[in-house]
Write a protein that holds these residues in place. Structure first.
Motif, short mmCIF file in Angstrom:
data_model
loop_
_atom_site.label_atom_id
_atom_site.label_comp_id
_atom_site.label_asym_id
_atom_site.label_seq_id
_atom_site.Cartn_x
_atom_site.Cartn_y
_atom_site.Cartn_z
N CYS A 149 -18.31 12.33 -39.24
CA CYS A 149 -18.60 12.57 -37.83
C CYS A 149 -17.36 12.34 -36.96
O CYS A 149 -17.13 13.05 -35.99
N TYR A 199 -17.04 13.56 -32.93
CA TYR A 199 -18.26 13.11 -32.27
C TYR A 199 -18.06 11.74 -31.60
O TYR A 199 -17.36 10.88 -32.12
N LYS A 212 -22.40 8.01 -29.39
CA LYS A 212 -23.75 8.43 -29.01
C LYS A 212 -24.21 9.61 -29.86
O LYS A 212 -25.35 9.65 -30.34
N VAL A 213 -23.32 10.59 -30.05
CA VAL A 213 -23.67 11.76 -30.85
C VAL A 213 -23.85 11.37 -32.31
O VAL A 213 -24.77 11.85 -32.98
N ALA A 232 -24.81 8.49 -33.47
CA ALA A 232 -26.09 7.79 -33.56
C ALA A 232 -27.26 8.78 -33.63
O ALA A 232 -28.19 8.59 -34.42
N ARG A 233 -27.18 9.82 -32.81
CA ARG A 233 -28.24 10.83 -32.82
C ARG A 233 -28.26 11.61 -34.13
O ARG A 233 -29.33 11.87 -34.70
N GLU A 234 -27.07 11.97 -34.63
CA GLU A 234 -26.98 12.74 -35.87
C GLU A 234 -27.50 11.95 -37.07
O GLU A 234 -28.14 12.51 -37.96
N THR A 249 -29.48 9.21 -36.88
CA THR A 249 -30.73 8.52 -36.54
C THR A 249 -30.57 7.00 -36.66
O THR A 249 -31.35 6.30 -37.33
N CYS A 287 -28.87 3.40 -34.21
CA CYS A 287 -28.51 3.00 -32.86
C CYS A 287 -26.98 2.97 -32.71
O CYS A 287 -26.26 2.88 -33.70
N GLU A 288 -26.51 3.02 -31.47
CA GLU A 288 -25.07 3.03 -31.21
C GLU A 288 -24.40 1.76 -31.71
O GLU A 288 -23.25 1.80 -32.16
#
Length: 221
Positions: A165, A170, A173-174, A176-178, A180, A182-183
């Protein structure tokens, strides 16, 4: 030193923003185009340089080659969304004057632009730090397995995911979303990656990984 610049980027907003920054630094924008094909009938002479922005890594060297075929004596600078070692090499082999990662702040970016305009070859500054700290071995794109040095780094599967990533540019935040998570978890992984690779920041980590044959597509399921 060249002061005239021709911008090529498919994003009009990017062209406007970058053009304004360059103008504020004393550069003169002689053209702004959405694609290289729009330059086919243009003739600007030879006292200027191109800035290519927003081109995917896999198409950057081809874009440089197309411009050099049409304007062989005109310097070409690539602005890349993320660092890719092999792509950088291919761009320089195609005749690029500079390869600049867009995450760089405005002031050093303009300094790099000025160096390119003066005829100097420009590479990402963090590349030097990585070479000083690590043993460098070029890796072909066709290599199917990671280099032994990657294995010796003893990154966990999730750390490898985070590293991929980082190569893609990235943010936490991105990532963490990718993945799944937490930051806070991402920050822990990034810190561990920097320590294990013996590098100082995210850009250097991405350069380290790219120069050893890792791809930002090598995500674990």
């Amino acid at each position: 030193m060249y002061s005239d610049v021709c911008l090529v980027s498919e994003c009009e907003i990017t062209r406007e923003g970058l053009g304004n920054i360059l103008k504020s630094e004393g550069f003169n924008i002689i053209g702004s185009y959405g694609a290289i094909k729009d330059l086919e009938k243009q003739d600007f002479g030879s006292e200027f340089f191109f800035v290519l922005d927003g081109i995917a890594a896999e198409g950057q060297s081809d874009a440089v080659q197309k411009l050099k075929d049409r304007f062989d004596t005109v310097p070409v600078v690539i602005l890349s969304e993320r660092f890719d070692f092999n792509t950088m090499l291919e761009c320089f082999q195609a005749g690029a004057q500079g390869y600049i990662v867009r995450s760089m702040k405005a002031l050093p970016m303009m300094t790099s632009m000025r160096l390119a305009a003066m005829g100097e070859r420009v590479l990402p500054p963090d590349l030097v730090d990585v070479f000083e700290q690590q043993t460098f071995t070029p890796v072909l794109r066709t290599a199917e397995k990671p280099d032994e040095e990657v294995n010796r780094a003893r990154l966990s599967p999730r750390e490898l995911d985070v590293l991929c990533c980082l190569m893609a540019g990235y943010s936490n935040k991105v990532i963490a979303r990718e993945l799944t998570v937490c930051e806070a978890t991402v920050k822990v992984h990034v810190k561990a990656i920097l320590r294990k690779l013996n590098v100082h920041n995210r850009t250097q980590a991405a350069i380290w990984a790219s120069s050893r044959g890792l791809s930002d597509m090598e995500m674990h399921a």
